[in-house]
Design a protein around this motif. Structure first.
Motif, PDB file in Angstrom:
ATOM      1  N   PHE A   1      11.637  29.016 -27.390  1.00 54.33           N
ATOM      2  CA  PHE A   1      11.207  28.924 -28.056  1.00 54.33           C
ATOM      3  C   PHE A   1      11.171  27.601 -29.228  1.00 54.33           C
ATOM      4  O   PHE A   1      12.564  28.100 -29.418  1.00 54.33           O
ATOM      5  N   VAL A   2      10.965  26.740 -29.197  1.00 52.67           N
ATOM      6  CA  VAL A   2      11.289  25.696 -30.280  1.00 52.67           C
ATOM      7  C   VAL A   2       9.571  25.161 -31.775  1.00 52.67           C
ATOM      8  O   VAL A   2       8.755  25.567 -30.662  1.00 52.67           O
ATOM      9  N   ASP A   3      10.271  25.388 -32.849  1.00 51.23           N
ATOM     10  CA  ASP A   3       8.454  25.185 -33.213  1.00 51.23           C
ATOM     11  C   ASP A   3       9.247  24.321 -34.322  1.00 51.23           C
ATOM     12  O   ASP A   3       9.708  24.058 -35.026  1.00 51.23           O
TER      13      ASP A   3
ATOM     14  N   GLU B   1       7.846  38.641 -30.696  1.00 55.42           N
ATOM     15  CA  GLU B   1       6.852  39.152 -28.810  1.00 55.42           C
ATOM     16  C   GLU B   1       8.017  40.047 -27.959  1.00 55.42           C
ATOM     17  O   GLU B   1       7.924  39.994 -27.088  1.00 55.42           O
ATOM     18  N   GLY B   2       9.649  39.227 -28.168  1.00 54.38           N
ATOM     19  CA  GLY B   2      10.438  39.841 -26.970  1.00 54.38           C
ATOM     20  C   GLY B   2      10.052  38.803 -25.888  1.00 54.38           C
ATOM     21  O   GLY B   2      11.323  39.151 -24.820  1.00 54.38           O
ATOM     22  N   THR B   3       9.719  37.814 -25.507  1.00 57.33           N
ATOM     23  CA  THR B   3       9.905  37.045 -24.321  1.00 57.33           C
ATOM     24  C   THR B   3      10.917  36.236 -24.546  1.00 57.33           C
ATOM     25  O   THR B   3      10.799  35.087 -23.534  1.00 57.33           O
ATOM     26  N   PHE B   4      11.370  35.654 -25.263  1.00 55.75           N
ATOM     27  CA  PHE B   4      12.079  34.651 -25.515  1.00 55.75           C
ATOM     28  C   PHE B   4      13.359  35.215 -25.859  1.00 55.75           C
ATOM     29  O   PHE B   4      13.926  35.755 -27.013  1.00 55.75           O
ATOM     30  N   ASP B   5      14.608  34.105 -25.105  1.00 57.20           N
ATOM     31  CA  ASP B   5      15.567  34.394 -25.786  1.00 57.20           C
ATOM     32  C   ASP B   5      16.475  33.709 -26.823  1.00 57.20           C
ATOM     33  O   ASP B   5      16.884  34.799 -27.623  1.00 57.20           O
ATOM     34  N   VAL B   6      15.590  32.991 -27.163  1.00 55.91           N
ATOM     35  CA  VAL B   6      16.205  32.404 -28.785  1.00 55.91           C
ATOM     36  C   VAL B   6      14.856  32.251 -28.974  1.00 55.91           C
ATOM     37  O   VAL B   6      14.514  31.218 -28.107  1.00 55.91           O
TER      38      VAL B   6
ATOM     39  N   ASP C   1      15.592  16.384 -39.289  1.00 56.48           N
ATOM     40  CA  ASP C   1      13.784  15.842 -38.485  1.00 56.48           C
ATOM     41  C   ASP C   1      13.179  15.399 -37.057  1.00 56.48           C
ATOM     42  O   ASP C   1      14.109  15.699 -36.066  1.00 56.48           O
ATOM     43  N   LEU C   2      12.438  15.374 -37.513  1.00 62.35           N
ATOM     44  CA  LEU C   2      11.440  15.564 -35.861  1.00 62.35           C
ATOM     45  C   LEU C   2      12.005  14.602 -34.465  1.00 62.35           C
ATOM     46  O   LEU C   2      12.296  15.404 -33.570  1.00 62.35           O
ATOM     47  N   TRP C   3      12.174  13.691 -35.270  1.00 62.71           N
ATOM     48  CA  TRP C   3      12.768  12.318 -34.072  1.00 62.71           C
ATOM     49  C   TRP C   3      14.173  12.507 -33.199  1.00 62.71           C
ATOM     50  O   TRP C   3      13.815  11.446 -32.687  1.00 62.71           O
ATOM     51  N   ASN C   4      14.388  13.327 -34.584  1.00 64.83           N
ATOM     52  CA  ASN C   4      15.729  13.610 -34.701  1.00 64.83           C
ATOM     53  C   ASN C   4      16.309  14.846 -33.489  1.00 64.83           C
ATOM     54  O   ASN C   4      17.365  15.240 -33.403  1.00 64.83           O
ATOM     55  N   THR C   5      15.392  15.170 -32.543  1.00 65.40           N
ATOM     56  CA  THR C   5      15.386  16.779 -32.497  1.00 65.40           C
ATOM     57  C   THR C   5      15.558  17.206 -30.507  1.00 65.40           C
ATOM     58  O   THR C   5      14.550  16.205 -30.330  1.00 65.40           O
ATOM     59  N   PRO C   6      16.799  17.745 -30.422  1.00 66.46           N
ATOM     60  CA  PRO C   6      16.605  17.534 -28.814  1.00 66.46           C
ATOM     61  C   PRO C   6      15.724  18.850 -27.896  1.00 66.46           C
ATOM     62  O   PRO C   6      15.549  19.954 -28.733  1.00 66.46           O
ATOM     63  N   LEU C   7      14.944  18.484 -27.632  1.00 70.92           N
ATOM     64  CA  LEU C   7      13.125  19.383 -26.980  1.00 70.92           C
ATOM     65  C   LEU C   7      13.702  19.517 -25.996  1.00 70.92           C
ATOM     66  O   LEU C   7      13.078  20.457 -25.197  1.00 70.92           O
TER      67      LEU C   7
ATOM     68  N   TYR D   1      14.210  23.365 -24.281  1.00 66.27           N
ATOM     69  CA  TYR D   1      12.805  24.638 -24.288  1.00 66.27           C
ATOM     70  C   TYR D   1      12.203  24.703 -23.641  1.00 66.27           C
ATOM     71  O   TYR D   1      11.801  23.562 -22.819  1.00 66.27           O
ATOM     72  N   ASN D   2      11.704  25.597 -23.496  1.00 70.16           N
ATOM     73  CA  ASN D   2      10.798  26.006 -22.564  1.00 70.16           C
ATOM     74  C   ASN D   2       8.986  25.802 -22.838  1.00 70.16           C
ATOM     75  O   ASN D   2       8.287  25.835 -22.489  1.00 70.16           O
TER      76      ASN D   2
END
Length: 141
Positions: free
Chosen positions: A72-74, A89-94, A128-134, A137-138
């Protein structure tokens, strides 16, 4: 609290996510996970209809959601409340949060520091958002 990045024309003002909205989001995630589990079960019962290769791919999709390998990523995590909710929630590993505002990032890091329960499942980065690898993430919020 969040004026410095906004004044530099980097980032947005801090608006905390309301509990009501995060409840809706996590309900949708749970429903999606249940649907993936049901797909995996149905495929196991239809050996003669689905070829072996496609069956294993679809079972792997269902198994991925069952085995807690989800990440999960925010983006713009602010004080980290959504990241901590994902960890609870316990659904995500990280559960990971990216925030451009150093003040909010430090606040989220402090919350993580005083809550040892989430040390292994949460991460916060000042980036920064624009330098973030997504791509790893699921679930991206």
């Amino acid at each position: 609290l969040s004026l410095p990045p906004v004044l530099r024309r980097r980032g947005a003002p801090y608006l905390p996510t309301l509990t009501e909205r995060s409840n809706v989001m996590f309900d949708l995630i749970r429903k999606s996970q249940i649907q993936n589990q049901n797909i995996g079960r149905r495929i196991g019962n239809r050996d003669s209809i689905i070829s072996h290769d496609s069956k294993s791919e679809l079972v792997n999709i269902g198994a991925e959601s069952q085995s807690k390998n989800l990440k999960f990523v925010d983006i713009g995590s602010g004080d980290g409340r959504v990241v901590f909710r994902a960890a609870r929630e316990g659904t995500f590993d990280v559960s990971v949060g990216y925030e451009i505002n150093p003040t909010l990032h430090l606040f989220a890091q402090f919350r993580r520091l005083v809550t040892p329960k989430y040390w292994s499942t949460t991460r916060f980065y000042c980036r920064d958002l624009w330098n973030t690898p997504l791509n790893n993430y699921n679930v991206v919020t």
